[in-house]
Design a protein around this motif. Structure first.
Motif, PDB file in Angstrom:
ATOM      1  N   LYS A 127      -6.861  14.738  -8.696  1.00  0.00           N
ATOM      2  CA  LYS A 127      -5.551  14.075  -8.642  1.00  0.00           C
ATOM      3  C   LYS A 127      -4.649  14.560  -9.777  1.00  0.00           C
ATOM      4  N   LYS A 167      -4.631   5.942 -13.233  1.00  0.00           N
ATOM      5  CA  LYS A 167      -4.618   4.625 -12.614  1.00  0.00           C
ATOM      6  C   LYS A 167      -5.154   3.639 -13.643  1.00  0.00           C
ATOM      7  N   GLU A 168      -5.098   2.358 -13.322  1.00  0.00           N
ATOM      8  CA  GLU A 168      -5.367   1.330 -14.328  1.00  0.00           C
ATOM      9  C   GLU A 168      -6.759   1.459 -14.950  1.00  0.00           C
ATOM     10  N   LEU A 225       1.498   8.903 -14.168  1.00  0.00           N
ATOM     11  CA  LEU A 225       1.016   7.730 -13.442  1.00  0.00           C
ATOM     12  C   LEU A 225       0.739   8.093 -11.989  1.00  0.00           C
ATOM     13  N   ASP A 226      -0.375   7.605 -11.464  1.00  0.00           N
ATOM     14  CA  ASP A 226      -0.668   7.756 -10.040  1.00  0.00           C
ATOM     15  C   ASP A 226       0.263   6.807  -9.275  1.00  0.00           C
ATOM     16  N   GLU A 244      -1.023   4.924  -6.058  1.00  0.00           N
ATOM     17  CA  GLU A 244      -1.875   3.770  -6.324  1.00  0.00           C
ATOM     18  C   GLU A 244      -1.097   2.631  -6.973  1.00  0.00           C
ATOM     19  N   ALA A 245      -0.202   2.985  -7.905  1.00  0.00           N
ATOM     20  CA  ALA A 245       0.591   1.962  -8.588  1.00  0.00           C
ATOM     21  C   ALA A 245       1.498   1.214  -7.625  1.00  0.00           C
ATOM     22  N   SER A 251       0.245  -2.039  -6.224  1.00  0.00           N
ATOM     23  CA  SER A 251       0.029  -3.158  -7.136  1.00  0.00           C
ATOM     24  C   SER A 251       1.221  -4.095  -7.099  1.00  0.00           C
TER      25      SER A 251
END
Length: 288
Positions: free
Chosen positions: A32, A37-38, A74-75, A78-79, A82
């Motif tokens: 990636k 991610k978190e 930042l991905d 995926e973010a 959220s």
């Protein structure tokens, strides 16, 4: 290195010791482009807390796994799933103040994770290659030294996803570069900039000639080995005083240095370093 406490288990960071007292931390999500991610940023504080106090670590290299990127930031995919980044998915029972409090606490926690790189007692050199976008800039400005490959592409990309950068770039980059015009240029436009421009404004201190990761890591190893051969008391004290003096007056910095060195000058390292100059022998310093 076996006498040091075991480092925390990390899924997204590789930790190796390619040279004595030199740790190499590699962001490890190459499929990636090392996008965060978190789970990834939550691994940073315990890892750097370990390295900060490890007597077997005197210098740290931070790089990205794979040939493509230090980190693409930042991905976003995926973010976007959220509730933090998707107001439509947030708890509708919360009023504006409570929603803001929830968001602020999340941002504060995220900031603290990335700041763990900056507050590490040991010097950290960022060996940057490929893409270094968004969060990659946030992380790199937390490092003490930044070097990059010839083909590195940087970008403060947050305005392109509808936010102001909030993890450290807007606070630290103006202090690192000290050109308000250039900082506002790249932050407001989100335009990419390359290694040559980054070196010209002082964002990085070295640029490779060939391109790719191997050359920049090799240079990082050279620098880290040099630093790791110095007195750990002197190196850690130098970083501490430089960081403490960053936003303070010269008078305050001198006073802090005086108090700091009143303790640290009692180290055996001072005698060892001075004698090495007289005897022409390589000094050997005890672990700290």
């Amino acid at each position: 290195m076996a006498n040091s406490p075991a480092p925390p288990s990390c899924r997204y960071f590789n930790l190796t010791y390619p040279l004595p007292f030199v740790a190499h931390v590699e962001i490890n999500r190459p499929e990636k482009m090392n996008a965060f991610k978190e789970d990834m940023w939550n691994e940073l504080p315990p890892l750097f807390a370990h390295l900060s106090t490890s007597p077997s670590t005197r210098a740290i290299i931070l790089s990205g796994a794979g040939p493509k990127a230090f980190t693409a930031g930042l991905d976003v995919q995926e973010a976007s799933q959220s509730s933090i980044f998707s107001p439509n998915n947030s708890d509708s029972a919360l009023d504006g103040a409570r929603t803001a409090t929830k968001l602020r606490r999340h941002v504060d926690a995220f900031q603290a994770c990335i700041t763990a790189v900056e507050t590490c007692e040991k010097p950290v050199i960022a060996a940057i290659h490929g893409w270094c976008l968004g969060l990659g800039v946030d992380i790199s400005v937390c490092c003490d030294v930044r070097i990059c490959a010839k083909d590195t592409v940087f970008g403060v990309k947050e305005v392109d996803i509808g936010i102001a950068a909030d993890i450290g770039t807007l606070s630290r980059l103006p202090k690192v570069v000290r050109s308000g015009s250039w900082v506002k240029d790249v932050c407001l436009s989100a335009r990419p900039f390359g290694a040559e421009e980054a070196e010209k404004v002082g964002f990085v201190s070295w640029v490779g000639r060939i391109g790719g990761k191997e050359e920049v890591v090799r240079e990082a190893l050279r620098w880290a080995e040099l630093v790791a051969g110095k007195s750990p008391v002197a190196v850690q004290g130098t970083k501490e005083i430089l960081n403490w003096s960053w936003n303070r007056s010269v008078e305050d910095g001198l006073r802090y240095t005086s108090v700091w060195n009143s303790a640290m000058l009692q180290s055996e390292d001072t005698r060892e370093a001075m004698m090495s100059g007289i005897t022409k022998k390589t000094p050997k310093f005890a672990k700290l």
